[in-house]
Scaffold this active site. Structure first.
Site, PDB file in Angstrom:
ATOM      1  N   GLY A  23       1.395   3.037  -2.543  1.00 16.16           N
ATOM      2  CA  GLY A  23       0.935   3.950  -3.601  1.00 16.16           C
ATOM      3  C   GLY A  23       1.520   3.564  -4.944  1.00 16.16           C
ATOM      4  CE  LYS A  24       3.013  -2.643  -4.769  1.00 21.88           C
ATOM      5  NZ  LYS A  24       2.794  -2.468  -3.401  1.00 21.88           N
ATOM      6  N   GLY A  28      -4.412  -4.974  -4.710  1.00 18.51           N
ATOM      7  CA  GLY A  28      -5.526  -4.180  -5.211  1.00 18.51           C
ATOM      8  C   GLY A  28      -5.097  -2.754  -5.438  1.00 18.51           C
ATOM      9  CG  HIS A  29      -3.149  -1.096  -8.286  1.00 20.55           C
ATOM     10  ND1 HIS A  29      -2.236  -2.101  -8.249  1.00 20.55           N
ATOM     11  CD2 HIS A  29      -3.406  -0.843  -9.567  1.00 20.55           C
ATOM     12  CE1 HIS A  29      -1.944  -2.448  -9.473  1.00 20.55           C
ATOM     13  NE2 HIS A  29      -2.637  -1.711 -10.292  1.00 20.55           N
ATOM     14  CG  ASP A  73      -1.721  -1.270   1.348  1.00 19.48           C
ATOM     15  OD1 ASP A  73      -2.267  -1.721   0.333  1.00 19.48           O
ATOM     16  OD2 ASP A  73      -1.746  -1.839   2.458  1.00 19.48           O
ATOM     17  CD  GLN A 103       0.756  -9.165  -2.228  1.00 27.03           C
ATOM     18  OE1 GLN A 103       1.567  -9.868  -2.793  1.00 27.03           O
ATOM     19  NE2 GLN A 103      -0.462  -9.001  -2.674  1.00 27.03           N
TER      20      GLN A 103
HETATM   21  P1  IMP Z   1      -2.445 -12.950   2.276  1.00 29.99           P
HETATM   22  O1  IMP Z   1      -1.538 -12.418   1.223  1.00 29.99           O
HETATM   23  O2  IMP Z   1      -3.910 -12.794   1.934  1.00 29.99           O
HETATM   24  O3  IMP Z   1      -2.091 -14.362   2.677  1.00 29.99           O
HETATM   25  O4  IMP Z   1      -2.246 -12.066   3.607  1.00 29.99           O
HETATM   26  C1  IMP Z   1      -1.047 -12.126   4.362  1.00 29.99           C
HETATM   27  C2  IMP Z   1      -0.662 -10.744   4.892  1.00 29.99           C
HETATM   28  O5  IMP Z   1      -0.321  -9.895   3.798  1.00 29.99           O
HETATM   29  C3  IMP Z   1      -1.781 -10.018   5.639  1.00 29.99           C
HETATM   30  O6  IMP Z   1      -1.191  -9.252   6.672  1.00 29.99           O
HETATM   31  C4  IMP Z   1      -2.374  -9.089   4.587  1.00 29.99           C
HETATM   32  O7  IMP Z   1      -2.995  -7.958   5.168  1.00 29.99           O
HETATM   33  C5  IMP Z   1      -1.110  -8.715   3.832  1.00 29.99           C
HETATM   34  N1  IMP Z   1      -1.379  -8.318   2.443  1.00 29.99           N
HETATM   35  C6  IMP Z   1      -1.676  -9.114   1.399  1.00 29.99           C
HETATM   36  N2  IMP Z   1      -1.818  -8.402   0.283  1.00 29.99           N
HETATM   37  C7  IMP Z   1      -1.599  -7.122   0.604  1.00 29.99           C
HETATM   38  C8  IMP Z   1      -1.561  -5.899  -0.148  1.00 29.99           C
HETATM   39  O8  IMP Z   1      -1.756  -5.871  -1.373  1.00 29.99           O
HETATM   40  N3  IMP Z   1      -1.284  -4.771   0.559  1.00 29.99           N
HETATM   41  C9  IMP Z   1      -1.015  -4.801   1.896  1.00 29.99           C
HETATM   42  N4  IMP Z   1      -1.027  -5.908   2.635  1.00 29.99           N
HETATM   43  C10 IMP Z   1      -1.306  -7.061   2.002  1.00 29.99           C
END
Ligand code: IMP
Length: 434
Positions: free
Chosen positions: A15-16, A40-41, A13, A228
């Site tokens: 701001g990509k 998600g963006h 998150d 991520q």
């Molecule tokens: P998972 O990827 O759904 O298994 O989640 C594992 C961890 O990664 C959790 O703390 C989520 O909140 C975090 N996470 C997964 N995708 C994102 C993202 O796109 N942005 C921020 N945190 C993420």
């Protein structure tokens, strides 16, 4: 001219979206190489917002090729739904502009369910650990990939061997489900789930490593779009509070089928403060009114799950770590304007652990929970930095903050983003031309 890898240098998150959008306009091919629809963006192009989770950003731009590499886990139903949502907005996704690696792993409903079951049990069925996942089935799907029982994209083309593979997968999952007190899943359910989407998914399948190799030799500009952030990396992140893939820049090679020499410039997207969604250590977290202020001013709510993000001061020790583990060439610093108006700003420069000074976050979960952040304090600025397009538009204290960040993390600012608007950017270095 070079290829560019974009990754998040914190917990995601950063701001990509805006930066990837700007770069994808200049790229020929945009490749996702890890993660899935947990990302998600929102892209805003000519006033229209497009929400993307699984599809690479290039897909909304005419003439670009979007690629889902082998390192991604693909939920075929989420894929079809995302394609349908874009179609309703007038964006046509066809094999002309989207290719999916035939060796990418599929996410099935049983993965999503297992993710939810583990999270709902508040850690009881997961060894006392609640991760706070996005519940999209990402982790369970990667487990099956590494366990060598996953169903992959090309398996949809061969129903005879698919049936045997589903049997093998269910032997594992049903044993697990029985142990968790859950109903078993039938072979027919999974076969039906897969055959109902195979006709839509298969036309996109390609030998992606081969296609990318040809394109690279032809001189195509390739943008690798990370999802991520580096501190959520399965190896280098705050384990076990991480996602289940390697999110660092090196994965762009393995997750697309290219050699590391093809990667080029590594741009680390870096937020001027820190946020995290889900559980896990966060040494600079602010649970006071300043944290509240950052969350509100920065609109810090998850795009995928809508969860409130935890907020805190900029942690230079952690970003310095990301500069090393990713080989970051330069950073794009985002959301500086969120800090406008604060009297003073703190930057974490290292930690104390049980009374000892350390300059990096240790790998141990127990130690990560015990570190205490060490700060330097800088004077804030009262003026607005929103929309600044040149250094001279910034207050002296803001420039000082940026220079301090560069010095502490050991990487230069290549881009400084000063609002969600595309043109509100100070460009120091063009990553594609570097
Ligand atoms: P998972 O990827 O759904 O298994 O989640 C594992 C961890 O990664 C959790 O703390 C989520 O909140 C975090 N996470 C997964 N995708 C994102 C993202 O796109 N942005 C921020 N945190 C993420």
């Amino acid at each position: 001219m070079t290829n560019v890898v974009v990754i998040g240098s914190q917990w995601g998150d950063e701001g990509k979206g805006k930066i990837v959008d700007w770069l994808s306009e200049r790229a020929d091919i945009v490749v996702r190489f890890q993660g899935g629809h947990n990302a998600g963006h929102t892209l805003v192009i000519d006033g229209t917002s497009y929400k993307l989770s699984l599809l690479p950003s290039g897909v909304v731009r005419p003439g670009k090729m979007a690629v889902i590499g082998n390192g991604v886990v693909v939920d075929p139903h989420a894929l079809c739904a995302e394609i349908d949502r874009l179609a309703a907005q007038g964006v046509t996704v066809t094999p002309e502009n989207l290719r999916i690696a035939d060796n990418a792993t599929l996410i099935l409903s049983l993965h999503r369910e297992l993710d939810g079951i583990r999270e709902d049990a508040a850690g009881k069925s997961n060894g006392g650990v609640k991760i706070g996942t996005t519940r999209r089935g990402i982790g369970p799907a990667y487990e099956d990939k590494v366990g060598r029982r996953a169903i992959r994209v090309m398996d949809l083309a061969d129903l005879e061997t698919l049936s045997a593979k589903v049997d093998r997968l269910l032997t594992h999952h049903n044993a697990l489900r029985r142990g968790l007190g859950e109903a078993e899943v039938s072979h027919e359910t999974i076969m039906q789930e897969l055959t109902s989407v195979s006709d839509r998914v298969l036309p996109f399948r390609d030998t992606v490593w081969l296609m990318l190799d040809k394109e690279r030799r032809r001189g195509a500009r390739i943008l690798f779009e990370g999802a991520q952030g580096s501190l959520l990396d399965i190896d280098h992140g705050t384990y076990p509070f991480v996602t289940s893939s390697n999110t660092v820049a090196g994965q762009a090679a393995a997750g697309s089928g290219m050699g590391p020499g093809a990667l080029g410039y590594v741009l680390g997207i870096t937020k001027a403060y820190t946020t995290r969604v889900g559980e896990g250590p966060f040494p600079t977290e602010l649970t006071d009114e300043i944290g509240q202020f950052l969350g509100e001013r920065g609109r810090e709510f998850g795009t995928v799950t809508g969860r409130k993000r935890r907020c805190g001061w900029f942690d230079a020790a952690l970003v310095r770590q990301s500069v090393a583990t990713n080989g970051i060439t330069g950073i794009a610093l985002t959301k500086l304007d969120v800090l406008d108006g604060l009297d003073e700003l703190k930057i974490c420069v290292g930690y104390t652990l049980d009374g000892e000074e350390i300059d990096h976050l240790p790998a141990s979960q127990g130690q990560q929970a015990r570190v205490v952040a060490k700060y330097i304090t800088l004077e804030g600025w009262k003026e607005s930095t929103v929309g600044a397009r040149k250094w001279a538009d910034l207050p002296a204290q803001a420039i000082k903050y940026v220079r301090q960040v560069e010095e502490l993390i050991g990487a230069p600012v290549a881009l400084l983003s000063t609002s969600p608007e595309r043109d509100d950017t100070i460009l120091v270095t063009d990553p594609f031309e570097d």
